[in-house]
Design a protein around this motif. Structure first.
Motif, PDB file in Angstrom:
ATOM      1  N   THR A 273       0.803  -1.221   0.000  1.00  0.00           N
ATOM      2  CA  THR A 273       0.000   0.000   0.000  1.00  0.00           C
ATOM      3  C   THR A 273       0.836   1.271   0.000  1.00  0.00           C
ATOM      4  O   THR A 273       0.411   2.296  -0.539  1.00  0.00           O
ATOM      5  CB  THR A 273      -0.953   0.014   1.209  1.00  0.00           C
ATOM      6  N   THR A 276       1.207   2.279  -3.518  1.00  0.00           N
ATOM      7  CA  THR A 276      -0.017   2.211  -4.308  1.00  0.00           C
ATOM      8  C   THR A 276      -0.912   3.401  -3.993  1.00  0.00           C
ATOM      9  O   THR A 276      -1.334   3.587  -2.850  1.00  0.00           O
ATOM     10  CB  THR A 276      -0.780   0.910  -4.012  1.00  0.00           C
ATOM     11  N   LYS A 309      -7.767  -3.922   2.891  1.00  0.00           N
ATOM     12  CA  LYS A 309      -6.808  -3.371   1.933  1.00  0.00           C
ATOM     13  C   LYS A 309      -7.234  -1.992   1.460  1.00  0.00           C
ATOM     14  O   LYS A 309      -6.399  -1.086   1.295  1.00  0.00           O
ATOM     15  CB  LYS A 309      -6.654  -4.316   0.753  1.00  0.00           C
ATOM     16  N   GLU A 312      -6.304   0.544   4.049  1.00  0.00           N
ATOM     17  CA  GLU A 312      -4.854   0.766   4.072  1.00  0.00           C
ATOM     18  C   GLU A 312      -4.422   1.741   2.983  1.00  0.00           C
ATOM     19  O   GLU A 312      -3.567   2.600   3.206  1.00  0.00           O
ATOM     20  CB  GLU A 312      -4.128  -0.564   3.919  1.00  0.00           C
ATOM     21  N   VAL A 313      -4.993   1.601   1.795  1.00  0.00           N
ATOM     22  CA  VAL A 313      -4.629   2.498   0.695  1.00  0.00           C
ATOM     23  C   VAL A 313      -5.191   3.900   0.927  1.00  0.00           C
ATOM     24  O   VAL A 313      -4.479   4.897   0.815  1.00  0.00           O
ATOM     25  CB  VAL A 313      -5.130   1.940  -0.653  1.00  0.00           C
TER      26      VAL A 313
END
Length: 488
Positions: A273, A276, A309, A312-313
């Motif tokens: 992450t 990203t 996820k 997290e990003v």
């Protein structure tokens, strides 16, 4: 899950001091429900609303999750764990603020998911089948769709500098996730091949293109779900449905720095992450399979994994984020009268909510859990407390019979494909099986939605505004106020 454990402890244990209550009789004093009531009152008296502004909002949609779905889903979740289902609690049962939401559409007593999500994300009730437009739109009319666009909470947040994302177990072009990016007169226009030629000529764009080709200042930063066919050209083979020869997944990867595209649970888990900024994950040609069937599709991520996820990003943005998480399988399997899979996904939603609570700061994150509409699931009769919620209605091991002398199930539907053979006598083994269809009163190929109010649960900044009986469109206004957004 540390933060979630702390939340539950605060709400159910440590915030409740030992108090002296007048106990009307010894039997009441010894009753668990009586003591739980005392403790809940103490907690309510000590509750202080968080009146600060929210940095983040996580909106959970249990698609088709009416009150009966919550109750039956809660019971199944508890029974699956070997516990008493009736007294079990889902993660969002611990949220301190609740309301009832009126879900009707601009043109119908019972809403579909398109109007259902549009009302929540834009503040405008529209007609069934339309997304991101007001109630002046006409069904499947491109021109009125273009003329009556209204902005949604995600677009407004993105313009303010926040990050935005969608997580779903449906196709990313399905109605509910499209409520965070789409503006269209027909929810069915998901790829170019779904649109009549005159609609394309009139200037309307399919939902897959709208997701990927949105301007930088409103484009989603994270999109995780299914529906690969709508993003891929027919030349790819059976996986593709687009006739314009566009591979929209390639466009996603090239138009944003540090963009990632993944197609498996393993690939999702491997995403770093910190490197990203933009993440697209498409894990099935259409909707994701039920978690019950993940043994047949082992590389399918769970709703909780996708939620984790995404947070997290998105949480890398110091200005905050807005995230929509949809448990679509509740609705998909209710339509088939398959309560086993539908109610299992209520538990999957609960797990995803627990992850969100654990990975966010309660002082700055408003979390709302609700539904876009209900389903006409009924839980009726007088089955024993320990009776399997999916099975036959029983008391002390004896089946409760209908007027024809046949055993009956605890759960049933008002409509759908579960029409029963009244000559056949159901067994418990049949009724609790994962592929069993609960009985339906009105035979339809797909169960119709229910029109009753749906629950809303809230926790975090401005959560106290979720109270009473409200319009579904009111939820938008709470979110906009919590983020200090102004209407476009």
């Amino acid at each position: 899950m540390k933060r979630f454990s702390v939340l539950l402890t605060m709400m159910t244990l440590t915030s409740w001091p030992v108090a002296v209550h007048a106990e009307p009789m010894m039997t009441a004093a010894a009753d668990t429900a009586f003591r739980e009531g005392q403790r809940s009152l103490d907690a309510a008296l000590r509750r202080t609303p968080n009146t600060g502004k929210a940095k983040n909002i996580i909106l959970f949609i249990g698609d088709g999750m009416g009150i009966n779905s919550v109750t039956a889903g809660r019971i199944l979740a508890g029974q699956t764990r070997g516990l008493d289902g009736a007294s079990y609690s889902l993660s969002f049962d611990a949220f301190p603020y609740t309301a009832l939401s009126k879900t009707y559409a601009a043109d119908a007593l019972v809403t579909d998911s398109a109007n259902g999500i549009s009302a929540i994300t834009t503040g405008f009730k529209t007609i069934n089948g339309a997304i991101g437009v007001n109630g002046k739109v006409r069904p499947k009319d491109c021109a009125t769709g273009l003329a009556n666009r209204v902005s949604n909470i995600a677009e407004q947040a993105k313009r303010k500098g926040l990050s935005t994302g969608v997580v779903t177990t449906s196709a990313l072009t399905d109605a509910t996730p499209a409520g965070f990016y789409g503006h269209i007169a027909s929810r069915d226009w998901q790829a170019d091949t779904d649109m009549p030629a005159e609609v394309t000529k009139a200037g309307c764009t399919d939902l897959a293109r709208q997701l990927v080709e949105a301007p930088d200042n409103v484009r989603l930063d994270v999109a995780l779900g299914g529906g690969a066919a709508k993003f891929l050209p027919k030349a790819v083979g059976s996986a593709g449905a687009r006739g314009d020869n566009r591979d929209l997944t390639k466009l996603w990867r090239t138009q944003t720095p540090a963009a990632k595209f993944v197609t498996t649970a393993k690939g999702l888990n491997a995403v770093e992450t910190k490197n990203t900024n933009s993440l697209l994950g498409i894990f099935a040609p259409s909707h994701l399979p039920s978690v019950i069937d993940h043994d047949k599709f082992p590389d399918t991520p769970s709703l909780a994994e996708m939620t984790s996820k995404a947070i997290e990003v998105l949480s890398k943005n110091p200005k905050g984020y807005v995230l929509l998480v949809e448990s679509a399988s509740i609705d998909k399997w209710h339509h088939r009268n398959n309560a086993y899979r539908a109610l299992t996904d209520v538990d999957e939603l609960s797990k995803a909510v627990a992850v969100a609570v654990d990975k966010s700061d309660p002082a700055e994150t408003l979390i709302i859990v609700t539904a876009d509409h209900s389903h006409a699931l009924a839980m009726s009769g007088y089955a024993a407390r320990e009776a399997d919620i999916l099975g036959l209605a029983r008391q002390k091991g004896v089946n409760q019979l209908d007027k024809t002398g046949k055993p009956r199930t605890i759960l049933s539907y008002a409509s759908g494909p579960g029409e029963q053979d009244h000559e056949h006598e159901l067994t418990q083994a049949e009724a609790v099986g994962p592929d069993f269809l609960q009985p339906a009163l009105v035979p339809l190929s797909s169960a119709a939605h229910g029109g009753e109010d749906v629950p809303v649960y809230a926790y975090g900044p401005q959560a106290h505004l979720i109270s009473g009986t409200v319009e579904s469109s009111y939820i938008y206004h709470v979110m906009a106020y919590a983020l200090s957004l102004s209407e476009d």
